[in-house]
Design a protein around this motif. Structure first.
Motif, PDB file in Angstrom:
ATOM      1  N   UNK A  22       0.744  -1.269  -0.027  1.00  0.00           N
ATOM      2  CA  UNK A  22       0.035   0.097   0.002  1.00  0.00           C
ATOM      3  C   UNK A  22       0.864   1.218   0.103  1.00  0.00           C
ATOM      4  N   UNK A  23       2.126   1.299  -0.247  1.00  0.00           N
ATOM      5  CA  UNK A  23       2.946   2.303  -0.279  1.00  0.00           C
ATOM      6  C   UNK A  23       2.802   3.324  -1.360  1.00  0.00           C
ATOM      7  N   UNK A  24       1.915   2.977  -2.566  1.00  0.00           N
ATOM      8  CA  UNK A  24       1.551   3.827  -3.602  1.00  0.00           C
ATOM      9  C   UNK A  24       0.280   4.454  -3.382  1.00  0.00           C
ATOM     10  N   UNK A  25      -0.390   4.091  -2.327  1.00  0.00           N
ATOM     11  CA  UNK A  25      -1.667   4.622  -1.921  1.00  0.00           C
ATOM     12  C   UNK A  25      -1.409   6.203  -1.644  1.00  0.00           C
ATOM     13  N   UNK A  26      -2.276   7.065  -1.921  1.00  0.00           N
ATOM     14  CA  UNK A  26      -2.323   8.514  -1.404  1.00  0.00           C
ATOM     15  C   UNK A  26      -2.496   8.557  -0.010  1.00  0.00           C
ATOM     16  N   UNK A  27      -1.682   9.797   0.436  1.00  0.00           N
ATOM     17  CA  UNK A  27      -1.873  10.050   1.914  1.00  0.00           C
ATOM     18  C   UNK A  27      -2.427  11.529   2.130  1.00  0.00           C
ATOM     19  N   UNK A  28      -3.783  11.413   1.822  1.00  0.00           N
ATOM     20  CA  UNK A  28      -4.434  12.641   1.898  1.00  0.00           C
ATOM     21  C   UNK A  28      -4.290  13.455   3.403  1.00  0.00           C
ATOM     22  N   UNK A  29      -4.329  12.556   4.184  1.00  0.00           N
ATOM     23  CA  UNK A  29      -4.241  13.646   5.597  1.00  0.00           C
ATOM     24  C   UNK A  29      -2.850  14.082   5.768  1.00  0.00           C
ATOM     25  N   UNK A  30      -1.781  13.337   5.640  1.00  0.00           N
ATOM     26  CA  UNK A  30      -0.444  13.970   5.435  1.00  0.00           C
ATOM     27  C   UNK A  30      -0.276  15.220   4.784  1.00  0.00           C
ATOM     28  N   UNK A  31      -0.838  15.221   3.675  1.00  0.00           N
ATOM     29  CA  UNK A  31      -0.720  16.413   2.718  1.00  0.00           C
ATOM     30  C   UNK A  31      -1.497  17.284   3.220  1.00  0.00           C
ATOM     31  N   UNK A  32      -2.759  17.128   3.546  1.00  0.00           N
ATOM     32  CA  UNK A  32      -3.651  18.241   4.057  1.00  0.00           C
ATOM     33  C   UNK A  32      -3.008  18.928   5.270  1.00  0.00           C
ATOM     34  N   UNK A  53       4.328  15.306  -9.145  1.00  0.00           N
ATOM     35  CA  UNK A  53       4.599  13.839  -9.393  1.00  0.00           C
ATOM     36  C   UNK A  53       3.494  12.819  -9.068  1.00  0.00           C
ATOM     37  N   UNK A  54       2.151  13.700  -8.750  1.00  0.00           N
ATOM     38  CA  UNK A  54       0.817  12.964  -8.408  1.00  0.00           C
ATOM     39  C   UNK A  54       0.861  12.319  -7.028  1.00  0.00           C
ATOM     40  N   UNK A  55       1.773  12.838  -6.332  1.00  0.00           N
ATOM     41  CA  UNK A  55       1.755  12.261  -5.059  1.00  0.00           C
ATOM     42  C   UNK A  55       0.744  12.710  -4.017  1.00  0.00           C
ATOM     43  N   UNK A  56      -0.023  13.899  -4.565  1.00  0.00           N
ATOM     44  CA  UNK A  56      -0.871  14.846  -3.296  1.00  0.00           C
ATOM     45  C   UNK A  56      -2.318  14.216  -4.053  1.00  0.00           C
ATOM     46  N   UNK A  57      -2.550  14.362  -5.373  1.00  0.00           N
ATOM     47  CA  UNK A  57      -3.880  14.001  -5.818  1.00  0.00           C
ATOM     48  C   UNK A  57      -3.633  13.205  -7.410  1.00  0.00           C
ATOM     49  N   UNK A  58      -4.427  12.338  -7.637  1.00  0.00           N
ATOM     50  CA  UNK A  58      -4.235  11.621  -8.980  1.00  0.00           C
ATOM     51  C   UNK A  58      -5.240  12.384 -10.061  1.00  0.00           C
ATOM     52  N   UNK A  59      -6.304  13.325  -9.686  1.00  0.00           N
ATOM     53  CA  UNK A  59      -6.881  13.886 -10.509  1.00  0.00           C
ATOM     54  C   UNK A  59      -6.180  15.176 -11.533  1.00  0.00           C
ATOM     55  N   UNK A  60      -6.415  15.401 -12.483  1.00  0.00           N
ATOM     56  CA  UNK A  60      -5.661  16.373 -13.333  1.00  0.00           C
ATOM     57  C   UNK A  60      -6.166  17.754 -12.835  1.00  0.00           C
ATOM     58  N   UNK A  61      -7.354  17.875 -12.554  1.00  0.00           N
ATOM     59  CA  UNK A  61      -8.075  19.145 -12.074  1.00  0.00           C
ATOM     60  C   UNK A  61      -7.440  19.443 -10.700  1.00  0.00           C
ATOM     61  N   UNK A  62      -7.432  18.552  -9.890  1.00  0.00           N
ATOM     62  CA  UNK A  62      -6.662  18.924  -8.461  1.00  0.00           C
ATOM     63  C   UNK A  62      -5.515  19.133  -8.574  1.00  0.00           C
ATOM     64  N   UNK A  63      -4.576  18.482  -9.256  1.00  0.00           N
ATOM     65  CA  UNK A  63      -3.140  18.931  -9.665  1.00  0.00           C
ATOM     66  C   UNK A  63      -3.034  20.298 -10.070  1.00  0.00           C
ATOM     67  N   UNK A  64      -3.862  20.710 -11.022  1.00  0.00           N
ATOM     68  CA  UNK A  64      -3.649  22.094 -11.850  1.00  0.00           C
ATOM     69  C   UNK A  64      -3.989  23.050 -10.685  1.00  0.00           C
ATOM     70  N   UNK A  65      -5.188  22.912  -9.777  1.00  0.00           N
ATOM     71  CA  UNK A  65      -5.388  24.001  -8.845  1.00  0.00           C
ATOM     72  C   UNK A  65      -4.135  24.106  -7.798  1.00  0.00           C
ATOM     73  N   UNK A  66      -3.946  23.071  -7.253  1.00  0.00           N
ATOM     74  CA  UNK A  66      -2.548  22.948  -6.321  1.00  0.00           C
ATOM     75  C   UNK A  66      -1.433  23.359  -6.819  1.00  0.00           C
ATOM     76  N   UNK A  67      -1.053  22.992  -8.170  1.00  0.00           N
ATOM     77  CA  UNK A  67       0.010  23.312  -8.798  1.00  0.00           C
ATOM     78  C   UNK A  67       0.234  24.931  -8.996  1.00  0.00           C
ATOM     79  N   UNK A  68      -0.879  25.468  -9.500  1.00  0.00           N
ATOM     80  CA  UNK A  68      -0.830  26.873  -9.841  1.00  0.00           C
ATOM     81  C   UNK A  68      -0.855  27.706  -8.525  1.00  0.00           C
ATOM     82  N   UNK A  69      -1.574  27.307  -7.486  1.00  0.00           N
ATOM     83  CA  UNK A  69      -1.656  27.836  -6.162  1.00  0.00           C
ATOM     84  C   UNK A  69      -0.237  27.779  -5.598  1.00  0.00           C
ATOM     85  N   UNK A  70       0.396  26.828  -5.443  1.00  0.00           N
ATOM     86  CA  UNK A  70       1.894  26.827  -5.000  1.00  0.00           C
ATOM     87  C   UNK A  70       2.883  27.354  -5.749  1.00  0.00           C
TER      88      UNK A  70
END
Length: 361
Positions: free
Chosen positions: A44-54, A103-120
């Protein structure tokens, strides 16, 4: 000369990447990597860690907010240079989140990556998120390749003597003659350089959303410089900006340089399978959880290159698994201390410079 890994490695590892046959179908080949990947997935080491990144994103935003609160509270004072150093730390930590997002570590959705990427990237740091991702992904595909690794190509230093034979400006020739002395001090300019290449990428429209990225960077830049020069005035404001972005570049450079610099470089003459290519060109840095935090998990560079989408907190957990599989495959993993990594880089740069000196005259 570039290192011939077939001679370096005692055991040649079969190619773990599936190859296409003439009909275009993909035929998997037995190798060390599928067995490693299977065990990692099962754990399960490739599974998302949503709580950690939140938590991490929240903490980073709170730290950056605290830096700006301190900035406005202190006002016109040279103590602001301390705030500038702390703000640089916040910037790098935010950049590390942007790295993980890409690297898709935080979210696997394209929309989520773009929002977080442009924000950061664009809004909080003032740099192009998409330029960085395109640049960094090319590095991951060809780590330490003398002509294809973007982290090597864009450097002013050289990492193999043959590079000295290339046409170059007198300024770059001077840098190479002193490269082991100026390599790390030049990292001070990395934050400025990131903004320059972001501007070029946006104006050349080599990113998918140049208008959006440009607008977000403009908002960041206007708010940043308005705040700095309104509160501090011109002279003190320039000092604040220089310290802030200088320390940002230096801290970021100190994180990324040990990953591959000073490790053997590759060329098209090398015929390496994917797993071997990722392992033998990377350097791990030993340390505890404080080192993990300061380096954003990139101290586990071998593990990160083998599993780029693995969430950062799982890299420590996968480390013993990777060590075991690489040992069985005859793949050497290079690990050293923080100080040892920087010493190795300086020694490598000096050795290359000495060998290249006849071509620099």
């Amino acid at each position: 000369m570039t290192v011939n890994y077939e001679r370096l490695l005692a055991t040649e590892v079969p190619d773990p990447i599936a190859e296409a046959d003439r009909s275009g179908t993909v035929a998997p080949r037995e190798s060390a990597f599928p067995a490693l990947q299977k065990e990692v997935r099962a754990a399960g080491l490739l599974d998302l860690r949503r709580r950690h990144y939140t938590v991490k994103v929240t903490v980073n935003l709170l730290m950056l907010g605290a830096a700006w609160v301190a900035f406005f509270a202190i006002g016109r004072s040279w103590w602001q240079l301390v705030v500038a150093v702390f703000m640089a730390f916040c910037y790098v930590q935010i950049g590390l989140i942007g790295h993980d997002v890409g690297h898709h570590q935080v979210t696997r959705t394209r929309r989520g990556r773009e929002v977080l990427g442009y924000l950061h990237g664009n809004l909080l740091l003032g740099a192009s998120y998409e330029w960085w991702i395109n640049h960094h992904n090319r590095h991951h595909s060809n780590p330490n390749h003398i002509e294809r690794d973007t982290d090597i190509v864009r450097r002013k230093a050289i990492f193999t003597p043959e590079q000295a034979a290339q046409p170059m400006s007198s300024a770059r020739r001077f840098i190479i003659r002193h490269q082991e002395k100026v390599f790390f001090p030049m990292a001070i300019l990395e934050s400025l350089g990131l903004r320059v290449v972001s501007f070029r990428a946006i104006t050349a429209r080599t990113v998918r959303r140049p208008v959006l990225e440009g607008a977000l960077i403009i908002v960041h830049t206007v708010l940043y410089f308005t705040a700095v020069f309104t509160v501090l005035g011109f002279g003190m404001g320039l000092a604040f900006v220089a310290v802030h972005h200088g320390v940002t570049g230096l801290y970021g450079g100190m994180i990324f340089a040990p990953n591959h610099k000073g490790m053997p470089v590759r060329s098209d003459e090398e015929t390496l399978d994917w797993m071997t290519r990722q392992v033998v060109t990377a350097r791990n840095i030993r340390g505890g959880r404080i080192v993990d935090y300061l380096y954003g998990g990139l101290n586990y560079q071998v593990e990160h290159h083998l599993f780029p989408s693995m969430p950062q907190p799982n890299l420590r957990k996968v480390h013993p698994i990777v060590l075991r599989h690489c040992a069985a495959a005859g793949l050497p993993i290079h690990e050293t201390s923080i100080a040892g990594a920087y010493v190795e880089i300086v020694k490598h740069l000096r050795a290359v410079r000495v060998e290249a000196e006849p071509m620099l005259r």
